[in-house]
Design a protein around this motif. Structure first.
Motif, PDB file in Angstrom:
ATOM      1  N   TYR A  36       0.789  -1.213   0.000  1.00 21.61           N
ATOM      2  CA  TYR A  36       0.000   0.000   0.000  1.00 21.61           C
ATOM      3  C   TYR A  36       0.832   1.279   0.000  1.00 21.61           C
ATOM      4  O   TYR A  36       0.427   2.276  -0.571  1.00 21.61           O
ATOM      5  CB  TYR A  36      -0.927   0.006   1.226  1.00 21.61           C
ATOM      6  CG  TYR A  36      -2.241  -0.656   0.964  1.00 21.61           C
ATOM      7  CD1 TYR A  36      -3.123  -0.144   0.022  1.00 21.61           C
ATOM      8  CD2 TYR A  36      -2.609  -1.799   1.660  1.00 21.61           C
ATOM      9  CE1 TYR A  36      -4.339  -0.752  -0.215  1.00 21.61           C
ATOM     10  CE2 TYR A  36      -3.830  -2.411   1.423  1.00 21.61           C
ATOM     11  CZ  TYR A  36      -4.695  -1.881   0.489  1.00 21.61           C
ATOM     12  OH  TYR A  36      -5.891  -2.486   0.261  1.00 21.61           O
TER      13      TYR A  36
ATOM     14  N   ARG B 145      -9.547  -7.359   7.961  1.00 17.11           N
ATOM     15  CA  ARG B 145      -9.877  -5.947   8.143  1.00 17.11           C
ATOM     16  C   ARG B 145      -8.849  -5.198   8.982  1.00 17.11           C
ATOM     17  O   ARG B 145      -8.369  -4.129   8.610  1.00 17.11           O
ATOM     18  CB  ARG B 145     -11.263  -5.831   8.792  1.00 17.11           C
ATOM     19  CG  ARG B 145     -11.724  -4.407   9.067  1.00 17.11           C
ATOM     20  CD  ARG B 145     -13.136  -4.407   9.648  1.00 17.11           C
ATOM     21  NE  ARG B 145     -13.584  -3.052   9.897  1.00 17.11           N
ATOM     22  CZ  ARG B 145     -13.324  -2.357  11.006  1.00 17.11           C
ATOM     23  NH1 ARG B 145     -12.616  -2.944  11.979  1.00 17.11           N
ATOM     24  NH2 ARG B 145     -13.756  -1.130  11.161  1.00 17.11           N
TER      25      ARG B 145
ATOM     26  N   LEU C 192     -13.130   1.143   0.201  1.00 17.37           N
ATOM     27  CA  LEU C 192     -12.911   0.373   1.429  1.00 17.37           C
ATOM     28  C   LEU C 192     -13.475   1.174   2.592  1.00 17.37           C
ATOM     29  O   LEU C 192     -13.046   2.301   2.845  1.00 17.37           O
ATOM     30  CB  LEU C 192     -11.420   0.121   1.635  1.00 17.37           C
ATOM     31  CG  LEU C 192     -10.664  -0.481   0.454  1.00 17.37           C
ATOM     32  CD1 LEU C 192      -9.189  -0.581   0.767  1.00 17.37           C
ATOM     33  CD2 LEU C 192     -11.239  -1.831   0.073  1.00 17.37           C
TER      34      LEU C 192
ATOM     35  N   VAL D 194      -5.514  -4.614   7.155  1.00 19.54           N
ATOM     36  CA  VAL D 194      -5.622  -3.654   6.052  1.00 19.54           C
ATOM     37  C   VAL D 194      -5.699  -2.240   6.591  1.00 19.54           C
ATOM     38  O   VAL D 194      -5.014  -1.324   6.114  1.00 19.54           O
ATOM     39  CB  VAL D 194      -6.860  -3.957   5.184  1.00 19.54           C
ATOM     40  CG1 VAL D 194      -7.071  -2.853   4.150  1.00 19.54           C
ATOM     41  CG2 VAL D 194      -6.695  -5.304   4.478  1.00 19.54           C
TER      42      VAL D 194
ATOM     43  N   LYS E 249      -8.703  -6.906  -4.113  1.00 17.11           N
ATOM     44  CA  LYS E 249      -9.745  -7.176  -3.121  1.00 17.11           C
ATOM     45  C   LYS E 249      -9.461  -8.476  -2.384  1.00 17.11           C
ATOM     46  O   LYS E 249      -9.623  -8.563  -1.161  1.00 17.11           O
ATOM     47  CB  LYS E 249     -11.108  -7.238  -3.806  1.00 17.11           C
ATOM     48  CG  LYS E 249     -12.272  -7.560  -2.862  1.00 17.11           C
ATOM     49  CD  LYS E 249     -13.598  -7.570  -3.586  1.00 17.11           C
ATOM     50  CE  LYS E 249     -13.724  -8.705  -4.558  1.00 17.11           C
ATOM     51  NZ  LYS E 249     -13.724 -10.055  -3.876  1.00 17.11           N
TER      52      LYS E 249
ATOM     53  N   ASN F 233      -6.882  -8.120   0.251  1.00 18.63           N
ATOM     54  CA  ASN F 233      -7.461  -7.578   1.481  1.00 18.63           C
ATOM     55  C   ASN F 233      -8.216  -8.652   2.256  1.00 18.63           C
ATOM     56  O   ASN F 233      -8.172  -8.694   3.488  1.00 18.63           O
ATOM     57  CB  ASN F 233      -8.401  -6.422   1.154  1.00 18.63           C
ATOM     58  CG  ASN F 233      -7.681  -5.224   0.578  1.00 18.63           C
ATOM     59  OD1 ASN F 233      -6.467  -5.066   0.764  1.00 18.63           O
ATOM     60  ND2 ASN F 233      -8.404  -4.381  -0.139  1.00 18.63           N
TER      61      ASN F 233
ATOM     62  N   CYS G 134     -16.648  -3.390   1.683  1.00 17.61           N
ATOM     63  CA  CYS G 134     -16.209  -2.681   0.482  1.00 17.61           C
ATOM     64  C   CYS G 134     -17.312  -2.690  -0.563  1.00 17.61           C
ATOM     65  O   CYS G 134     -18.203  -3.536  -0.552  1.00 17.61           O
ATOM     66  CB  CYS G 134     -14.924  -3.278  -0.077  1.00 17.61           C
ATOM     67  SG  CYS G 134     -15.113  -4.857  -0.916  1.00 17.61           S
TER      68      CYS G 134
END
Length: 270
Positions: A13, A246, A216, A249, A238, A241, A69
């Motif tokens: 990320y 959760r 998200l 992320v 996705k 993730n 999401c």
């Protein structure tokens, strides 16, 4: 070129250019690409031989650690996983086998693993993409001990008839390696049910602005939006993730991105 490919396959990320968290388009010269990288098939990371009895990660899988999401194609919601979906929970593989019908999509889940999707074809059997091969297995075997659920409603596309879904799946059984044109089990299963080329590798031309957005939902007032040029790339991100969970992320985003609190009105693509 080899060094570039090696770097792209390990982006995280903090190296990932993203969209404005409130959904506004940046300037034309600002980075917009979400993920258009080269990935290995994530389903290759499934356990080859899981014990017949459920292990601790399977028994304690918590749907509350799934990140909410929504996916938009231009102005249309095409996928949504919200808190109501998480409240449904998961089923043991035996209970799942008793509930699913021919044409249903099922998802097997376990902590720290990529979700595995399959298409029910009747008589307790499923067709799925596993280790770069399309196989027809009994549901209990395909689950590899994981809990699961029926996921027909996650994608908002109009489904084909159950007979057509089964036919799509069965016609691919036996395909291997280079003949397989889906990046992971989710893309394959969704293609069987909806028949849309966007789920196939190279099904869309990656030019111009990115038409897909993945929002998200980090909390009631915080969200983050990523832009993508193709649905297959979005699904890969996705699923990453999903595998992380959760909390992981959100922690990664908080560490590396400036996730501004949204104004009063939530991001809306209607």
């Amino acid at each position: 070129m080899g060094n570039q490919v090696e770097k792209l396959t390990h982006l995280n990320y903090n190296e990932l250019p993203t969209a404005d968290p409130n959904g506004f388009d940046p300037e034309d010269d600002a980075p917009r690409i979400g993920v258009s990288y080269i990935f290995s098939a994530d389903d290759d990371e499934q356990e080859e031989n899981m014990d017949e009895t459920e292990n601790e990660d399977v028994k304690h899988y918590d749907c509350r650690n799934e990140l909410e999401c929504a996916v938009y194609y231009r102005d249309e919601v095409i996928y949504e996983r919200n808190s109501r979906f998480g409240e449904v929970g998961t089923l043991s593989r035996e209970n799942l086998a008793n509930k699913c019908k021919a044409g249903d999509l099922v998802e097997f889940v376990a902590i720290g693993q990529f979700p595995h999707w399959a298409v029910c074809v009747g008589e307790l059997q499923v067709v799925h993409l596993h280790r770069n091969e399309i196989k027809c297995d009994f549901l209990l075997d395909a689950s590899q001990g994981k809990r699961g659920r029926i996921v027909n409603e996650l994608y908002k596309f109009r489904a084909l008839s159950s007979d057509a879904v089964v036919q799509n799946a069965m016609e691919q059984v036996g395909l291997k390696e280079r003949d397989v044109c889906w990046k992971n089990s989710e893309c394959f299963a969704a293609w069987c049910r909806f028949g849309k080329r966007e789920f196939k590798v190279g099904g869309e031309i990656r030019i111009g602005k990115q038409p897909y957005k993945m929002k998200l939902q980090l909390s009631e007032k915080k969200s983050h939006v990523l832009d993508f040029q193709s649905l297959e790339d979005l699904i890969v991100e996705k699923r990453k993730n999903d595998q992380m969970g959760r909390e992981a992320v959100i922690q990664e985003l908080e560490n590396h991105l400036n996730c501004a609190e949204e104004p009063g009105d939530d991001y809306n693509c209607n």
